[in-house]
Design a protein around this motif. Sequence first.
Motif, PDB file in Angstrom:
ATOM      1  N   ALA A 118     -19.087   8.552 -27.933  1.00 29.00           N
ATOM      2  CA  ALA A 118     -19.273   8.882 -29.356  1.00 29.00           C
ATOM      3  C   ALA A 118     -20.630   8.410 -29.855  1.00 29.00           C
ATOM      4  CB  ALA A 118     -18.158   8.257 -30.187  1.00 29.00           C
ATOM      5  N   ALA A 119     -21.132   7.312 -29.315  1.00 32.94           N
ATOM      6  CA  ALA A 119     -22.449   6.813 -29.705  1.00 32.94           C
ATOM      7  C   ALA A 119     -23.535   7.804 -29.280  1.00 32.94           C
ATOM      8  CB  ALA A 119     -22.705   5.444 -29.082  1.00 32.94           C
ATOM      9  N   TYR A 120     -23.336   8.421 -28.113  1.00 33.33           N
ATOM     10  CA  TYR A 120     -24.298   9.441 -27.656  1.00 33.33           C
ATOM     11  C   TYR A 120     -24.322  10.623 -28.627  1.00 33.33           C
ATOM     12  CZ  TYR A 120     -25.898  13.559 -25.118  1.00 33.33           C
ATOM     13  OH  TYR A 120     -26.536  14.731 -24.771  1.00 33.33           O
ATOM     14  N   LEU A 134     -17.730   4.303 -38.669  1.00 35.24           N
ATOM     15  CA  LEU A 134     -16.963   4.294 -37.426  1.00 35.24           C
ATOM     16  C   LEU A 134     -17.477   5.337 -36.441  1.00 35.24           C
ATOM     17  CD1 LEU A 134     -13.382   3.967 -38.971  1.00 35.24           C
ATOM     18  CD2 LEU A 134     -14.758   2.153 -37.955  1.00 35.24           C
ATOM     19  N   GLN A 135     -18.795   5.475 -36.329  1.00 33.80           N
ATOM     20  CA  GLN A 135     -19.362   6.505 -35.475  1.00 33.80           C
ATOM     21  C   GLN A 135     -18.981   6.335 -34.005  1.00 33.80           C
ATOM     22  OE1 GLN A 135     -21.185   4.456 -37.483  1.00 33.80           O
ATOM     23  NE2 GLN A 135     -22.806   5.567 -38.555  1.00 33.80           N
ATOM     24  N   ALA A 136     -18.733   5.111 -33.580  1.00 30.08           N
ATOM     25  CA  ALA A 136     -18.425   4.850 -32.172  1.00 30.08           C
ATOM     26  C   ALA A 136     -16.948   5.077 -31.844  1.00 30.08           C
ATOM     27  CB  ALA A 136     -18.813   3.416 -31.802  1.00 30.08           C
ATOM     28  N   TRP A 137     -16.120   5.321 -32.850  1.00 29.18           N
ATOM     29  CA  TRP A 137     -14.680   5.509 -32.673  1.00 29.18           C
ATOM     30  C   TRP A 137     -14.402   7.004 -32.548  1.00 29.18           C
ATOM     31  CZ3 TRP A 137     -10.486   3.286 -31.149  1.00 29.18           C
ATOM     32  CH2 TRP A 137      -9.221   3.670 -31.599  1.00 29.18           C
ATOM     33  N   SER A 138     -14.054   7.458 -31.358  1.00 26.18           N
ATOM     34  CA  SER A 138     -13.908   8.901 -31.093  1.00 26.18           C
ATOM     35  C   SER A 138     -13.043   9.646 -32.112  1.00 26.18           C
ATOM     36  CB  SER A 138     -13.357   9.110 -29.679  1.00 26.18           C
ATOM     37  OG  SER A 138     -14.275   8.658 -28.711  1.00 26.18           O
ATOM     38  N   PRO A 139     -11.854   9.141 -32.486  1.00 25.74           N
ATOM     39  CA  PRO A 139     -11.022   9.885 -33.438  1.00 25.74           C
ATOM     40  C   PRO A 139     -11.669  10.106 -34.799  1.00 25.74           C
ATOM     41  CG  PRO A 139      -9.709   8.224 -32.290  1.00 25.74           C
ATOM     42  CD  PRO A 139     -11.154   7.953 -31.956  1.00 25.74           C
TER      43      PRO A 139
END
Length: 220
Positions: free
Chosen positions: A110-112, A128-133
């Motif tokens: 998700a960070a990518y 929450l950009q790093a949290w896939s959902p």
Amino acid sequence: MHYISPQRPWLILLMSLALLWFIGQTADAQNRSWYSVHRSFSEGVEIASSQFQANAGIVSRNDERTTRAKILSIARSQIGVREKTGNNDGFDVEKYLATTGLGAGYAWCAAYVNWVYQQAGICKPTSLQAWSPSWFPPERTYWSVGENEYQPPMPGDVFGIFFSSKGRIAHVGIIEDWNGKYANTIEGNTNDAGSREGDGVYRKIRLKKQISKVSNWIKI
């Protein structure tokens, strides 16, 4: 019997004309004032709306095609990036994670996606950009497997894969193309086998039925 001066009707007429002129001037001034206020208000609303869209990173419909092409160009430029030691680290991996406030050692698919979007000028309005959902709120999700499949996903949009072991979407990437039974994708933190815990950025070919949801963060 009262005597009426022959000059008095002319005086009354002149006074009436003067009164009508005064009323006309007052109404015209009021109209000009209303128009000025209305115009200022309208311009203010337009400016505020433009600033909101710019801050949210959302592009207009006229720029959508250009933005999608830019997203794909940036995503493709990273194909071949690999982790330094296989532990979610390395210069490029850590620059992706930095856009989410995280450092080496964290899962980074998700960070990518977040890094690519930021480079394209689109900032996802959440912490929450790093949290896939978090990439699939109802107002942004327009395709779901087995439910909303009437609108084909567009290049540059974000897809998510559901993992039953996690009970949630646990891997995300970018749609490159959507054809037949397959989707061409560009993904971070994957590998040749399509793992969610891979070592780099890869171009993948996935069965559409593998993909759970697709969201659009580009169009208004």
